[in-house]
Every structure is written in C-alpha cells, then in structure tokens.
Scaffold this active site. Sequence first.
Site, short mmCIF file in Angstrom:
data_model
loop_
_atom_site.label_atom_id
_atom_site.label_comp_id
_atom_site.label_asym_id
_atom_site.label_seq_id
_atom_site.Cartn_x
_atom_site.Cartn_y
_atom_site.Cartn_z
N HIS A 145 -9.60 4.91 -0.62
CA HIS A 145 -8.75 4.93 0.58
C HIS A 145 -9.50 5.69 1.66
O HIS A 145 -10.45 6.41 1.38
CB HIS A 145 -7.43 5.64 0.27
CG HIS A 145 -6.48 4.80 -0.55
ND1 HIS A 145 -5.20 4.54 -0.15
CD2 HIS A 145 -6.65 4.15 -1.72
CE1 HIS A 145 -4.60 3.77 -1.04
NE2 HIS A 145 -5.47 3.52 -2.02
N THR A 147 -7.85 2.63 10.14
CA THR A 147 -8.05 3.26 11.45
C THR A 147 -9.10 2.53 12.28
O THR A 147 -8.89 2.27 13.48
CB THR A 147 -8.48 4.74 11.24
OG1 THR A 147 -7.47 5.35 10.42
CG2 THR A 147 -8.59 5.48 12.55
N ASN A 180 -10.20 0.58 1.35
CA ASN A 180 -9.09 0.42 2.29
C ASN A 180 -9.58 0.82 3.68
O ASN A 180 -10.08 1.94 3.85
CB ASN A 180 -7.93 1.33 1.92
CG ASN A 180 -7.17 0.85 0.70
OD1 ASN A 180 -7.58 -0.09 0.05
ND2 ASN A 180 -6.08 1.52 0.40
N VAL A 181 -9.42 -0.06 4.63
CA VAL A 181 -9.86 0.24 6.00
C VAL A 181 -8.70 -0.03 6.96
O VAL A 181 -8.18 -1.15 7.00
CB VAL A 181 -11.10 -0.61 6.39
CG1 VAL A 181 -11.53 -0.29 7.82
CG2 VAL A 181 -12.25 -0.34 5.42
N ASP A 219 0.86 -1.19 0.00
CA ASP A 219 0.00 0.00 0.00
C ASP A 219 0.90 1.25 0.00
O ASP A 219 1.87 1.31 0.76
CB ASP A 219 -0.87 -0.04 1.28
CG ASP A 219 -2.00 0.98 1.24
OD1 ASP A 219 -2.44 1.34 0.13
OD2 ASP A 219 -2.46 1.38 2.33
N SER A 247 -12.34 4.04 6.63
CA SER A 247 -12.87 4.17 8.00
C SER A 247 -13.84 5.33 8.15
O SER A 247 -14.74 5.28 8.97
CB SER A 247 -11.72 4.37 9.00
OG SER A 247 -10.86 3.27 9.00
P1 13P Z 1 -8.18 4.60 7.04
O1 13P Z 1 -7.10 4.32 8.06
O2 13P Z 1 -8.64 6.01 7.11
O3 13P Z 1 -9.28 3.62 7.09
O4 13P Z 1 -7.48 4.49 5.60
C1 13P Z 1 -6.79 3.35 5.23
C2 13P Z 1 -6.15 3.54 3.90
O5 13P Z 1 -6.67 4.19 3.03
C3 13P Z 1 -4.86 2.88 3.67
O6 13P Z 1 -4.39 3.10 2.36
#
Ligand code: 13P
Length: 276
Positions: free
Chosen positions: A202, A228, A225-226, A82, A205
């Site tokens: 992205h 946090t 993408n999750v 990532d 969260s």
């Molecule tokens: P969050 O931590 O805001 O969920 O984002 C994760 C992310 O996009 C990693 O690339």
Amino acid sequence: MPLATLSDVLVPARDRGYAVAGLVCLGWEDMRAFVAAAEAEDAPVILQAGPSCREHTPLPVLGAMMRHLGERASVPVVVHLDHGYTMDECRIALDSGFTSLMYDGSRKPLAQNIDETAAVAALAHGAGISCEGEIGFVGYADGAASDGTDPGEAARFARESGVDAMAISVGNVHLQQNREGGLDEARIRAIEAVTDIPLVIHGGSGVPVAQRTHLARTSAICKYNVGTELRMAFGAALRDAVTRDPKRFDRVSILKETHDPVEAAARAVIRGMGRV
Ligand code: 13P
C-alpha cells in the site's frame, strides 16, 4: 473478458515476476481512464474502492460501475474493496458484485486480526472470490505512524487467515506526494523467506518507480496500490479544464478533458510494474 479475482491476476504475476497495479478509484471518470490505460498496456488491473470513495458513492453503485467496465474490457479487471473495516462492509461489497475483498484488521491485536480476517476470507472463498489482509500497520503521511511487519507474525497470519494476498508494512506510507520514500528490502526478503503468499504494497505513490519495478521482478511483491499519484494527475487536469474557459459550466464537457491525462498517468504506473 470475464471479471477476475485477485488470485487470478496475482498468482501469474508472482510466478512470472511482475506486479499488478491496484488503482484507487474515486468515481466514474478515473475508473474509466484506468481501464483504458490497462487495455492500452495490455495488462490486468485492479479497480479499488476505498473508504473515501465509498463515503461519496454507495458500494452497490460502485460495484455496478466497475463491473460494467470490467465485463467489456479486453484485459482482466478485478473489482476490489480496499480497506474494508467491518464484516458488514465486506458482505455489502460481496452482494454488490465485488470480486475481491480486503479486510483491514491491521490496527488490532494479532490473534483478533487473524480471526476476523479468516472470517472474511471464508466468506469470500465461499462465494468464489478473493481476500487480501494486512499485517503490520502502514501509516499515513502527516498521520498515524507505521508499525513494521514482523516476518514471524506474517508467516502465521498468512497460514492461519487463509488470505490470497498479504499487505505488509516495510517502509511504505500512504498518501505521500513525492517518491522520496523507499522500501526496506531486507525486511521484504525476510518475509518472503517464510511464506510464499503474494505480497501487497500500500502507499505505492511514495515508492520510487525504479524500486517498484525492481521488486516486482525480483520479489514476491505482486500488487502495488497507487492512489495519490493518480489523484494528483486528475486534480491537475481538472483544474486546467475548469480554468481554461471560465464561461464553460457543463460538467461533462469539463470532466471529459481529464480522461487523456489520467489515462496517460495510469499507463505510466502500469508500465512500472515490471511486465515485459
Ligand atoms: P497512495 O495513495 O499513497 O498511493 O496509497 C494508496 C493505497 O495504498 C490504497 O490502499
């Protein structure tokens, strides 16, 4: 189940109207819980090694751990870099057994982002793995502001870079601790009208769960993408485990207690991806 590439899991997701969770890993405990969650939900999963993960643990170690889990899983598992920021980092991930590379040139001028991402996509495809790029800039809560994706630029980026999936900036922000944000659906529709590439969000969260599910089912968004949200679940479980018995000092016995709560949190995330 053999390890999967990003295309292996995102093309069926786009065609059948769901999304795949790209879960941000920081170490063995969370990646193990994420694979257990995916198996329990019978869903594919993308294990992601981002910048802070790699700052703590070298890519060859992460690649080996993720592949170990994926090779033994009953569901498809993608081992994904990532936010790779350099070609070198992408090469090391490839050599470490990653099955998917994200090159993030989103802070660079469009032509440079296209050229550099195309070079990483060529490297990935030459090795039979996938590549994700980013167009527009997804900002950070309490940090850099976002720069929304322009649909025309997105179409050109998708065409000329050759990526398999495209991360876009449509109201999403990294590192939000609540789900009060929301995505700009009109901008998403404008982007998917000009390209059929699988789209990536992205900062998942911060997106309300109902909107995640709705867009997974009805738009070209195929990957959220999750991070946090799951780090918060891990942190709370760890704090509980540490404070519950002040005499305990063995870290394995403490860390073991994070497994069930993190698996439960990841299962909830995966259930919100719109699969029926
Ligand atoms: P969050 O931590 O805001 O969920 O984002 C994760 C992310 O996009 C990693 O690339």
